[in-house]
Motif scaffolding. Structure first.
Motif, PDB file in Angstrom:
ATOM      1  N   LYS A  90     -56.780 -90.819 -40.560  1.00 52.52           N
ATOM      2  CA  LYS A  90     -58.132 -90.245 -40.463  1.00 52.52           C
ATOM      3  C   LYS A  90     -59.134 -91.110 -41.227  1.00 52.52           C
ATOM      4  CE  LYS A  90     -60.814 -86.178 -41.743  1.00 52.52           C
ATOM      5  NZ  LYS A  90     -60.792 -84.946 -42.516  1.00 52.52           N
ATOM      6  N   ASN A  91     -58.760 -91.518 -42.439  1.00 53.85           N
ATOM      7  CA  ASN A  91     -59.655 -92.387 -43.211  1.00 53.85           C
ATOM      8  C   ASN A  91     -59.873 -93.724 -42.501  1.00 53.85           C
ATOM      9  OD1 ASN A  91     -60.043 -90.524 -45.220  1.00 53.85           O
ATOM     10  ND2 ASN A  91     -58.448 -91.347 -46.546  1.00 53.85           N
ATOM     11  N   ARG A  92     -58.806 -94.261 -41.927  1.00 49.85           N
ATOM     12  CA  ARG A  92     -58.923 -95.526 -41.199  1.00 49.85           C
ATOM     13  C   ARG A  92     -59.842 -95.365 -39.990  1.00 49.85           C
ATOM     14  NH1 ARG A  92     -53.581 -96.857 -39.740  1.00 49.85           N
ATOM     15  NH2 ARG A  92     -53.281 -97.540 -41.879  1.00 49.85           N
ATOM     16  N   MET A  93     -59.687 -94.239 -39.278  1.00 52.40           N
ATOM     17  CA  MET A  93     -60.521 -93.987 -38.104  1.00 52.40           C
ATOM     18  C   MET A  93     -61.990 -93.847 -38.498  1.00 52.40           C
ATOM     19  SD  MET A  93     -60.465 -93.732 -34.882  1.00 52.40           S
ATOM     20  CE  MET A  93     -59.045 -93.067 -34.093  1.00 52.40           C
ATOM     21  N   ILE A  94     -62.257 -93.159 -39.597  1.00 46.45           N
ATOM     22  CA  ILE A  94     -63.636 -93.025 -40.074  1.00 46.45           C
ATOM     23  C   ILE A  94     -64.216 -94.396 -40.397  1.00 46.45           C
ATOM     24  CG2 ILE A  94     -65.039 -92.193 -42.013  1.00 46.45           C
ATOM     25  CD1 ILE A  94     -63.190 -89.696 -42.056  1.00 46.45           C
ATOM     26  N   GLN A  95     -63.431 -95.231 -41.072  1.00 42.06           N
ATOM     27  CA  GLN A  95     -63.903 -96.567 -41.427  1.00 42.06           C
ATOM     28  C   GLN A  95     -64.152 -97.412 -40.177  1.00 42.06           C
ATOM     29  OE1 GLN A  95     -64.718 -97.260 -44.449  1.00 42.06           O
ATOM     30  NE2 GLN A  95     -65.391 -99.310 -43.980  1.00 42.06           N
ATOM     31  N   HIS A  96     -63.247 -97.355 -39.203  1.00 42.72           N
ATOM     32  CA  HIS A  96     -63.424 -98.113 -37.967  1.00 42.72           C
ATOM     33  C   HIS A  96     -64.648 -97.624 -37.193  1.00 42.72           C
ATOM     34  CE1 HIS A  96     -59.735-100.620 -37.761  1.00 42.72           C
ATOM     35  NE2 HIS A  96     -59.300 -99.706 -38.610  1.00 42.72           N
ATOM     36  N   THR A  97     -64.883 -96.316 -37.226  1.00 43.33           N
ATOM     37  CA  THR A  97     -66.063 -95.761 -36.552  1.00 43.33           C
ATOM     38  C   THR A  97     -67.342 -96.281 -37.191  1.00 43.33           C
ATOM     39  OG1 THR A  97     -64.832 -93.763 -35.989  1.00 43.33           O
ATOM     40  CG2 THR A  97     -67.222 -93.620 -35.890  1.00 43.33           C
ATOM     41  N   LYS A  98     -67.364 -96.312 -38.518  1.00 44.75           N
ATOM     42  CA  LYS A  98     -68.549 -96.825 -39.213  1.00 44.75           C
ATOM     43  C   LYS A  98     -68.777 -98.294 -38.888  1.00 44.75           C
ATOM     44  CE  LYS A  98     -68.392 -93.653 -43.117  1.00 44.75           C
ATOM     45  NZ  LYS A  98     -68.175 -93.519 -44.561  1.00 44.75           N
ATOM     46  N   ILE A  99     -67.713 -99.076 -38.876  1.00 47.33           N
ATOM     47  CA  ILE A  99     -67.838-100.501 -38.559  1.00 47.33           C
ATOM     48  C   ILE A  99     -68.308-100.686 -37.119  1.00 47.33           C
ATOM     49  CG2 ILE A  99     -66.517-102.632 -38.225  1.00 47.33           C
ATOM     50  CD1 ILE A  99     -64.821-101.745 -40.664  1.00 47.33           C
ATOM     51  N   SER A 100     -67.753 -99.892 -36.194  1.00 52.50           N
ATOM     52  CA  SER A 100     -68.154 -99.975 -34.785  1.00 52.50           C
ATOM     53  C   SER A 100     -69.626 -99.614 -34.603  1.00 52.50           C
ATOM     54  CB  SER A 100     -67.313 -99.043 -33.926  1.00 52.50           C
ATOM     55  OG  SER A 100     -66.075 -99.582 -33.684  1.00 52.50           O
ATOM     56  N   ASP A 101     -70.049 -98.548 -35.268  1.00 47.60           N
ATOM     57  CA  ASP A 101     -71.456 -98.141 -35.162  1.00 47.60           C
ATOM     58  C   ASP A 101     -72.379 -99.226 -35.687  1.00 47.60           C
ATOM     59  OD1 ASP A 101     -70.681 -95.769 -34.050  1.00 47.60           O
ATOM     60  OD2 ASP A 101     -70.923 -94.585 -35.885  1.00 47.60           O
ATOM     61  N   HIS A 102     -72.003 -99.826 -36.801  1.00 50.58           N
ATOM     62  CA  HIS A 102     -72.828-100.895 -37.368  1.00 50.58           C
ATOM     63  C   HIS A 102     -72.873-102.094 -36.424  1.00 50.58           C
ATOM     64  CE1 HIS A 102     -74.687-103.510 -40.297  1.00 50.58           C
ATOM     65  NE2 HIS A 102     -73.716-104.388 -40.116  1.00 50.58           N
ATOM     66  N   SER A 103     -71.730-102.484 -35.884  1.00 48.06           N
ATOM     67  CA  SER A 103     -71.674-103.624 -34.959  1.00 48.06           C
ATOM     68  C   SER A 103     -72.479-103.329 -33.703  1.00 48.06           C
ATOM     69  CB  SER A 103     -70.226-103.933 -34.583  1.00 48.06           C
ATOM     70  OG  SER A 103     -69.494-104.318 -35.705  1.00 48.06           O
ATOM     71  N   ASN A 104     -72.371-102.095 -33.213  1.00 46.60           N
ATOM     72  CA  ASN A 104     -73.096-101.712 -32.012  1.00 46.60           C
ATOM     73  C   ASN A 104     -74.606-101.776 -32.234  1.00 46.60           C
ATOM     74  OD1 ASN A 104     -73.511-100.718 -29.403  1.00 46.60           O
ATOM     75  ND2 ASN A 104     -73.495 -98.604 -30.113  1.00 46.60           N
ATOM     76  N   SER A 105     -75.069-101.261 -33.344  1.00 44.56           N
ATOM     77  CA  SER A 105     -76.515-101.279 -33.603  1.00 44.56           C
ATOM     78  C   SER A 105     -77.005-102.714 -33.799  1.00 44.56           C
ATOM     79  CB  SER A 105     -76.864-100.424 -34.816  1.00 44.56           C
ATOM     80  OG  SER A 105     -76.341-100.999 -35.991  1.00 44.56           O
ATOM     81  N   LYS A 106     -76.196-103.534 -34.453  1.00 46.50           N
ATOM     82  CA  LYS A 106     -76.579-104.935 -34.643  1.00 46.50           C
ATOM     83  C   LYS A 106     -76.627-105.659 -33.301  1.00 46.50           C
ATOM     84  CE  LYS A 106     -75.513-109.066 -37.203  1.00 46.50           C
ATOM     85  NZ  LYS A 106     -74.636-109.781 -38.067  1.00 46.50           N
TER      86      LYS A 106
END
Length: 141
Positions: A90-106
Motif C-alpha cells: 500500500k505504501n509503495r502504491m501510494i508512492q508510485h501514484t504520487k510519482i506518476s501524478d507528478h510525472s503526468n503533470s510535468k
C-alpha cells in the motif's frame, strides 16, 4: 529518537513514538530494532497459546492439541506476514501514484510549452514568407 532527511526528493516516513515502557519490552533479534506493535501482538498471542493445555479439555488428545497449536501459530505468523506485505504494498502504491501524478503533470506542462513554441514558429514562418512575397514581383503585382 528519529532523524529523517531527504536530499533531493520528498519522502514519506512512518515513525512510531513509544514511551520508555514500550522500549523495555525488548528488541527484535531479526532486525535489532524495538519490536513493532504487530510483532508484540504476535508474541502475546503465541504466549497465550503456550498457556493453553490439552488438560483443560479431556476429550482432546495431547498430540492433536500440540499439532493444532503449531498450525494456529503458523497461520498467525503467515497472517501477520500478509498484513505486513499488504501495508508495504500500500505504501509503495501510494508512492508510485504520487510519482506518476507528478510525472503526468510535468509532461502536460512540457507538452503545452512545446505546442506554444511550434505555433509561434509556424506563425513567424507565415509572417516571414508573407513579407518575402510582398517585396518581390514574382507574383505579378
Amino acid at each position: 529518537r528519529a532523524c529523517v532527511k531527504a536530499s533531493y526528493n520528498k519522502i514519506t516516513a512512518e515513525i512510531e513514538y513509544r514511551t520508555s515502557k514500550g522500549i523495555s519490552l525488548g528488541i527484535d533479534p531479526e532486525t535489532e530494532h524495538v519490536y513493532t506493535y504487530e510483532k508484540l501482538k504476535e508474541l502475546k498471542e503465541e504466549g497465550l497459546l503456550e498457556d493453553e493445555t490439552a488438560e483443560d479439555e479431556p476429550s482432546i488428545k495431547p498430540e492433536d492439541f500440540e499439532m493444532t497449536r503449531k498450525k494456529i501459530q503458523e497461520l498467525r505468523r503467515m497472517l501477520n506476514q500478509i498484513v505486513t506485505f499488504q501495508h508495504t504494498a500500500k505504501n509503495r502504491m501510494i508512492q508510485h501514484t504520487k510519482i506518476s501524478d507528478h510525472s503526468n503533470s510535468k509532461m502536460k506542462w512540457d507538452s503545452f510549452l512545446v505546442s506554444i513554441l511550434f505555433i509561434s514558429i509556424t506563425l513567424f514562418q507565415f509572417y516571414i514568407i508573407q513579407r518575402w512575397f510582398a517585396n518581390t514581383s514574382i507574383l505579378g503585382r
